[in-house]
Design an enzyme around this catalytic site. Structure first.
Site, mmCIF file in Angstrom:
data_model
loop_
_atom_site.group_PDB
_atom_site.id
_atom_site.type_symbol
_atom_site.label_atom_id
_atom_site.label_comp_id
_atom_site.label_asym_id
_atom_site.label_seq_id
_atom_site.Cartn_x
_atom_site.Cartn_y
_atom_site.Cartn_z
ATOM 1 N N HIS A 1 -2.618 5.357 -1.128
ATOM 2 C CA HIS A 1 -2.066 4.680 -2.305
ATOM 3 C C HIS A 1 -1.739 5.649 -3.413
ATOM 4 C CE1 HIS A 1 -3.526 1.077 -0.227
ATOM 5 N NE2 HIS A 1 -2.408 0.620 -0.722
ATOM 6 N N GLU B 1 0.829 -6.944 8.533
ATOM 7 C CA GLU B 1 0.352 -5.559 8.446
ATOM 8 C C GLU B 1 -0.830 -5.308 9.370
ATOM 9 O OE1 GLU B 1 -0.733 -4.500 4.428
ATOM 10 O OE2 GLU B 1 -1.746 -6.390 4.060
ATOM 11 N N ASP C 1 -0.150 -0.203 6.596
ATOM 12 C CA ASP C 1 -1.347 -0.671 7.295
ATOM 13 C C ASP C 1 -1.056 -0.990 8.756
ATOM 14 O OD1 ASP C 1 -3.592 -0.554 5.558
ATOM 15 O OD2 ASP C 1 -2.578 -2.004 4.291
ATOM 16 N N CYS D 1 8.123 -3.920 3.425
ATOM 17 C CA CYS D 1 7.780 -3.340 2.120
ATOM 18 C C CYS D 1 6.883 -2.110 2.260
ATOM 19 C CB CYS D 1 7.132 -4.381 1.215
ATOM 20 S SG CYS D 1 5.557 -4.960 1.845
#
Ligand code: PEP
Ligand code: MG
Length: 544
Positions: free
Chosen positions: A188, A431, A455, A502
């Site tokens: 992240h 995901e 993920d 995304c």
């Protein structure tokens, strides 16, 4: 000049001065310093700051709790001036060329041992005081640096690694670039660096941290992953011309603003941006995003010291919707856990946090927390075009439970006569391999799918997205992942719902054609990738 090699996570170049980031909640790191007078200056500044704080505490204690308690702070001020303490710290810096934080911590440890082993109970208690003033001094070393960071030019943040909360707490206006010793491109922190439009190189190795010193000149090339310490004139002029070239390319892309994201043969897709903060919304708009495909709402929680209230969230979501002025905004419900740790959630230690209490699992376990967010989202829905999506889905029952909770929230709002959009779209993230495999069962329950390839890669390939050592095994183009995306797209369309991507893979131009041929309806990427991706789509001809 020394060059270190890491992985570039955002293609931009920075030339500037280094700022060594010290984590305040971690053990003190030891590194070598080359400029000893400067280190002693840092120590002096931190001591002044610590003394100022102690004076304030002393005055407050005198006013509020009386002289006896206030004396503690007087003792602390005296200890800060103690010769043995100060000489030991200074000697360590001068003789071993170590950083001030380490010198303070090592001194505290050795003096605490000495005091604790004394017979006299009064002296034993001084061990705790030494520890206390040393913790304060270490904190002040960081804060004094942060003050410098605020007041002067932008700096290049150098750290062992940065957690999402470290990254989000940095003032974007003072950061020129990031360099971290560890880290992986799908973490992240890397995602945040991309969204912040900041050159970043990760995983340069631990040796880098012993070589770099505060204020040292560095070049960071986020494209090649090179980090040059004390670059010579030749390297600087080469980098400056590369920087201009990158700027020129960016200027050319500006012409694509306001144009459609459409292939030569007329296939149109929606090109949106992924955001996490209010700053990102501005970058998304500047880059002409057609909507927000992923708003990572957990950053609102990360930025706060306690659970954000329903009203606080409502205001934040309302601001996002109003800024986007009628363009679609998809807000993802809370995705904390795994690498996104928030103290006040008290998640506890887990052996495998990525496989642990994360995202929707927390929300379904703590429905009151979930309902507060949902109420805020539903109430915000009247201020724009909102959609909600739910992360980390693996099973049909989870989606059924979520939809039941949404119904509860809606009926509560109706009872309270609070308006909301009855037709708001509800979607889920694909995901996990489980969600992709049962996408035929999930599609009839929702309005859209959004594929989280970060993920999906981690869970399909069993490759921890935080672990940089696994890079050779992290094949983001692996056939298994592409097949799962394809399967989800087929099932979405079979049931008449739309599907977007995304995850970071959405921005990979080498896969744009593959995704469009699969029938993907929307791509959502970090704001700086919107225009390059529009360029890639407009050059494709799917009729060939
Ligand atoms: C993903 O997993 O691809 C995703 C978009 O979510 P995050 O990166 O926030 O986990
Ligand atoms: Mg995810």
């Amino acid at each position: 000049m020394t060059t270190y090699y890491g992985k570039g996570v955002f293609d931009a170049i920075a030339i500037g001065k280094a700022f060594l980031f010290q984590h305040q909640d971690r053990p003190v790191r030891k590194y070598c310093v080359s400029n000893i007078p400067r280190e002693l200056e840092r120590l002096k500044a931190a001591k002044e700051l610590a003394k100022k704080q102690l004076r304030e505490f002393h005055e407050k204690a005198l006013r509020e709790v009386g002289e006896a308690t206030a004396q503690i702070f007087e003792v602390h001020m005296m200890l800060l001036e103690d010769d043995t303490y100060n000489t030991s710290i200074q000697d360590l810096i001068e003789t071993q060329s170590v950083n001030a934080e380490y010198a303070v911590s090592a001194t505290a440890e050795s003096l605490s041992i000495t005091f604790s082993s004394m017979e006299d109970a009064y002296m034993q208690d001084r061990a705790a005081d030494i520890k206390d003033i040393s913790d304060r001094l270490i904190l002040c070393l960081g804060n004094a640096e942060k003050e410098t960071l605020k007041s002067t030019e932008k700096m290049i943040i150098c750290a062992d690694d940065l957690t999402p909360s470290d990254t989000i707490s940095l003032n974007k206006d003072s950061v020129l670039a990031f360099v971290t010793a560890y880290g992986s491109p799908n973490s992240h922190t890397a995602i945040l660096a991309r969204a912040m439009n900041i050159p970043a190189v990760i995983d340069v190795g631990f040796e880098f941290l012993s070589a770099v010193t505060n204020g040292m000149q560095i070049i960071v090339d986020g494209h090649t992953g090179e980090v040059m310490l004390e670059p010579d004139d030749k390297a600087i002029s080469k980098m400056l011309s590369r920087k201009q070239e990158v700027m020129r390319k960016k200027e050319l892309l500006q012409e694509l603003k306001g144009k459609e994201t459409i292939t030569i043969d007329g296939r149109k897709i929606k090109l949106c941006a992924n955001v996490g903060t209010a700053d990102d919304i501005n970058t998304a708009l500047e880059n002409d995003a057609e909507g927000i495909g992923l708003f990572r709402s957990e950053f609102l929680y990360l930025e706060n010291k306690d659970y954000p209230s329903e009203d606080m969230q409502l205001q934040a979501y309302r601001r996002v919707l109003e800024s986007m002025a009628g363009k679609k905004v998809i807000i993802r419900t809370l995705d904390v856990g795994a690498d996104k740790r928030i103290d006040y959630f008290q998640l506890g230690k887990e052996e495998n946090p990525a496989l642990g209490m994360r995202a929707i699992r927390i929300c379904l376990t703590r429905p009151e927390l979930f309902k507060t967010q949902l109420r805020a989202l539903y109430r915000a829905s009247v201020f724009g075009k909102l959609g909600i999506m739910f992360p980390m889905i693996t099973s049909v029952w989870e989606v059924e439970r979520i939809l039941a909770i949404c119904e509860e929230v809606k009926s509560e709002l109706r009872k309270a006569a609070l308006p909301f959009d009855e037709n708001m779209e509800l979607g889920i993230m694909i995901e996990t391999p489980a969600a992709a495999i049962i996408s035929d069962r999930l599609a009839p329950l929702v309005d859209f799918f959004s594929v989280g390839t970060n993920d999906l890669t981690q869970y399909t390939l069993a490759v921890d997205r935080q672990n940089a050592k696994l890079e050779p095994f992290r094949d983001t183009h692996h056939e298994a992942i592409l097949r799962l995306v394809q399967l989800s797209a087929e099932n979405a369309h079979k049931h008449g719902i739309w599907i977007g991507i995304c995850g970071e893979l959405a921005a990979d131009p080498s896969l744009t054609e593959t995704f469009l041929r699969m029938g993907i309806d929307e791509l959502s990427v970090s704001p700086p990738f919107v225009l390059p991706l529009r360029d890639a789509v407009r050059k494709l001809d799917l009729s060939k």
